[in-house]
Motif scaffolding. Structure first.
Motif, PDB file in Angstrom:
ATOM      1  N   ALA A   1       0.842  -1.213   0.000  1.00  0.00           N
ATOM      2  CA  ALA A   1       0.000   0.000   0.000  1.00  0.00           C
ATOM      3  C   ALA A   1       0.874   1.260   0.000  1.00  0.00           C
ATOM      4  N   ILE A   2       1.993   1.197   0.738  1.00  0.00           N
ATOM      5  CA  ILE A   2       2.900   2.361   0.792  1.00  0.00           C
ATOM      6  C   ILE A   2       3.523   2.586  -0.597  1.00  0.00           C
ATOM      7  N   LYS A   3       3.886   1.466  -1.262  1.00  0.00           N
ATOM      8  CA  LYS A   3       4.430   1.561  -2.632  1.00  0.00           C
ATOM      9  C   LYS A   3       3.387   2.146  -3.566  1.00  0.00           C
ATOM     10  N   ALA A   4       2.161   1.627  -3.475  1.00  0.00           N
ATOM     11  CA  ALA A   4       1.091   2.069  -4.382  1.00  0.00           C
ATOM     12  C   ALA A   4       0.819   3.561  -4.214  1.00  0.00           C
ATOM     13  N   ALA A   5       1.022   4.061  -2.999  1.00  0.00           N
ATOM     14  CA  ALA A   5       0.791   5.497  -2.745  1.00  0.00           C
ATOM     15  C   ALA A   5       1.986   6.345  -3.180  1.00  0.00           C
ATOM     16  N   GLY A   6       3.023   5.683  -3.702  1.00  0.00           N
ATOM     17  CA  GLY A   6       4.203   6.423  -4.182  1.00  0.00           C
ATOM     18  C   GLY A   6       5.081   6.943  -3.048  1.00  0.00           C
ATOM     19  N   LEU A   7       4.988   6.318  -1.859  1.00  0.00           N
ATOM     20  CA  LEU A   7       5.714   6.851  -0.699  1.00  0.00           C
ATOM     21  C   LEU A   7       6.890   5.975  -0.264  1.00  0.00           C
ATOM     22  N   ARG A   8       7.115   4.861  -0.976  1.00  0.00           N
ATOM     23  CA  ARG A   8       8.100   3.888  -0.509  1.00  0.00           C
ATOM     24  C   ARG A   8       9.503   4.483  -0.321  1.00  0.00           C
TER      25      ARG A   8
END
Ligand code: B12
Length: 219
Positions: free
Chosen positions: A168-175
């Motif tokens: 979910a963090i990756k999908a939000a572009g925050l990784r």
């Protein structure tokens, strides 16, 4: 038995008995006689939960006993934490960390100890509590802009939520904005690698070393 051994053993007993007043009294005594508060956390507070946990698994204690012990432990943890902070040579601010126990999981003892030691090491810690859904971690990253995100999972059935949260963090572009660390009894270093976390630690003391290393902080 030395004074220290006797005190730590009485403190452990008081946590097992779920007696917050006695825990509070004994923690003050521990400080008074100059015992290292970290040692008291490990050898009395954590040891008590582990011992009672083993009893519970063997059917020799009830869930209510564990809940009372966890509450008593937190009273002690907060007193000992203040002492660690007081004793520390003015801890330097290192960064900000968000921590929580993943969705579906209400175990918070280990997570709270990790959060406490991060604080004493110089982190501002935002504790999201327990049963934290992936999206809440994502929102917290947007809101607090932390350096570290920590996730605790105590059950084989909820470990998978650590993976889902990283996705979910990756999908939000925050990784790329955060270092992600995971922990909890059923997790391993290999699991952390498999789900794409930046690190794993087996206990709270190594969790402090881990995040300092990830942020390039030298002693
Ligand atoms: C205490 C406990 C409870 C207490 C929790 C009280 C509380 N406020 O947390 C209560 C009684 C409420 C409870 C409830 C349940 N529990 Co329970 N519980 C335990 C027990 C005995 C100890 C856990 C604990 O606190 N250990 C002490 C702490 C200090 O250790 P720790 O959590 O491992 O944390 C350390 C490290 O792992 C690490 N760490 C932890 N988090 C993090 C995070 C990061 C980022 C890092 C870097 C490091 C790190 O540092 C910590 C400090 O050194 C374990 C057994 C065990 N041996 O683990 C079972 C256990 C976890 N529970 C279990 C179960 C099944 C349950 C229940 C489902 C029981 C039920 N039928 O209702 C419910 C869960 C409900 C839910 N949805 O979550 C099982 C899980 C089995 C599985 N599937 O994997 C276990 C393993 C017991 C067993 N063998 O059956 N439980």
């Amino acid at each position: 038995m030395s004074v220290k051994e006797e005190l730590l053993s009485r403190l452990k007993e008081a946590v097992v008995n779920g007696d917050p007043d006695e825990v509070s009294k004994l923690c003050r005594k521990v400080i008074e006689v100059g015992i290292d508060p970290l040692e008291a956390i490990e050898k009395a507070l954590v040891a008590a939960i582990r011992e009672l946990g083993d009893k519970w698994i063997r059917g020799e204690a009830f869930i209510a006993d564990l809940v009372a012990a966890a509450d008593a432990m937190k009273v002690g943890l907060s007193i000992l934490k203040n002492e660690i902070v007081k004793r520390g040579k003015r801890v330097k601010y290192i960064g900000r960390a968000v921590i929580g126990t993943v969705e579906g999981d209400i175990h918070d003892i280990g997570k709270t100890i990790v959060a406490t030691l991060w604080e004493t090491a110089g982190f501002e810690v935002i504790d999201l509590g327990v049963d934290v859904p992936p999206q809440k971690f994502v929102e917290a990253i947007k809101q607090y802009n932390p350096d570290i995100v920590g996730m605790s999972a105590l059950m084989t059935t909820t470990m998978i939520k650590q993976k889902e949260t990283i996705e979910a963090i990756k999908a939000a572009g925050l990784r790329d904005k955060v270092k992600i660390v995971v922990g909890g009894a059923p997790t391993t270093e290999e699991w952390a690698r498999e789900i794409g976390a930046d690190g794993w630690a087996p206990d709270a003391i190594s969790a402090v070393e881990l995040v300092k290393k990830l942020l390039g902080v030298k002693e």
